[in-house]
Design an enzyme around this catalytic site. Sequence first.
Site, PDB file in Angstrom:
ATOM      1  N   HIS A  53       6.541   1.965   5.136  1.00 12.63           N
ATOM      2  CA  HIS A  53       6.191   0.886   6.279  1.00 12.63           C
ATOM      3  C   HIS A  53       7.245  -0.054   5.642  1.00 12.63           C
ATOM      4  O   HIS A  53       7.972  -0.291   5.357  1.00 12.63           O
ATOM      5  CB  HIS A  53       4.896   0.280   4.529  1.00 12.63           C
ATOM      6  CG  HIS A  53       4.384   1.314   4.407  1.00 12.63           C
ATOM      7  ND1 HIS A  53       3.142   1.395   3.548  1.00 12.63           N
ATOM      8  CD2 HIS A  53       3.528   2.225   5.706  1.00 12.63           C
ATOM      9  CE1 HIS A  53       2.332   2.487   4.107  1.00 12.63           C
ATOM     10  NE2 HIS A  53       2.431   2.852   5.065  1.00 12.63           N
ATOM     11  N   HIS A 147       7.987   2.697  -2.373  1.00 15.32           N
ATOM     12  CA  HIS A 147       6.910   1.580  -1.718  1.00 15.32           C
ATOM     13  C   HIS A 147       6.805   0.407  -2.438  1.00 15.32           C
ATOM     14  O   HIS A 147       7.448   0.539  -3.329  1.00 15.32           O
ATOM     15  CB  HIS A 147       5.625   1.810  -1.096  1.00 15.32           C
ATOM     16  CG  HIS A 147       5.545   3.428   0.056  1.00 15.32           C
ATOM     17  ND1 HIS A 147       5.416   2.918   0.804  1.00 15.32           N
ATOM     18  CD2 HIS A 147       5.940   5.031  -0.414  1.00 15.32           C
ATOM     19  CE1 HIS A 147       5.791   4.664   1.580  1.00 15.32           C
ATOM     20  NE2 HIS A 147       6.139   5.080   1.108  1.00 15.32           N
ATOM     21  N   GLU A 210       5.255   3.129  -6.441  1.00  9.74           N
ATOM     22  CA  GLU A 210       4.739   1.795  -5.753  1.00  9.74           C
ATOM     23  C   GLU A 210       5.743   0.122  -6.939  1.00  9.74           C
ATOM     24  O   GLU A 210       5.633   0.611  -7.501  1.00  9.74           O
ATOM     25  CB  GLU A 210       3.118   1.867  -5.856  1.00  9.74           C
ATOM     26  CG  GLU A 210       2.262   2.145  -4.989  1.00  9.74           C
ATOM     27  CD  GLU A 210       2.430   2.280  -3.711  1.00  9.74           C
ATOM     28  OE1 GLU A 210       2.674   0.622  -3.206  1.00  9.74           O
ATOM     29  OE2 GLU A 210       2.237   3.392  -2.868  1.00  9.74           O
TER      30      GLU A 210
END
Length: 330
Positions: A53, A147, A210
């Site tokens: 992303h 991420h 994350e």
Amino acid sequence: MPDFLSITLSGVPPSLTSGETSNLKWQWVDEGVLMLTPHGACSQSVVLSAGIHGNETAPIEILNQLVSDLLASQLPLAVRLLVILGNPPAIRAGERYLTADINRMFGGRYKNHSLTDEARRAEILEQKVGEFFASDPLSLRLHYDLHTAIRGSHHNRFGLLPYRTTPYCAAMLRWLKDSELDALVMHTSAGGTFAHFSSEFCQAASCTLELGKALPFGQNQLEQFRPITAGLRALVSGGQLPTRSTEAMIFYRVVKSLLKQHADFKLWVADDTVNFTRYPQGTLMIEQLNEHYCVEHEYEWILFPNPRVALGLRAGIMLVQMDENDLLQA
């Protein structure tokens, strides 16, 4: 070799696509894909990826610094290493993605999308990772996909384990603990993530990490990522991490995916709800045509709530807490 991130952002391949230092050989494999190989023997093949992303910049900065230190011989290399910046056009644009989410396209799911740059990129990454692992079939295979989250969280650093039918790698779980993750989530069904692809199709010990919240380049407080940065440096250099000094990691498993299937879909949570918010049994979570879901267990925790996703996509997942030993018996 010049700065890995700068070259990737330029969109122009380096004039030299391979070289070596006193510690390693390096090869520019593809746009945003760099392979580093130690001169000596090694027993692990490691893939580190970020930027799947494009607006999740902290992991990109962490991996770029790691590569710079390896190339400058400021950090020894003890593993075969493939470093990936996943979605260069989205990174340049500062957007999560340009046309569709790559992290739903792996495991061949890109074939279900129109022939966009992002679908093609998923295909290329599958190919490069598969070739990397296949070239040393006897080594331990590891993949960490880094991420940052869209929203805040009760656990600032957490991991997501892809679904698998065999026990998870004990060495990976130990590394995740000693890198001071706050929580670990076990998926209970297959998915289209990069980590699931490397687990299912390459037999790698894989985990999505994350780390904090998505911010633009230059606005990240990288000190808050010190434990995971130390973990990555120890991983690639063969160093040892100190035993975990923070509170014990909490373990969860997925019990329900909240799929948005109709235009009247309603997710009954506030817009500012953070990840790992807890709900008691009986709480209404979603309503849509012919379906509603209420919390079925004594408590369930929500992860990635997002009612604005497109039809057919996941608007959140519900979790229950689990025992660590269940991961080793999965």
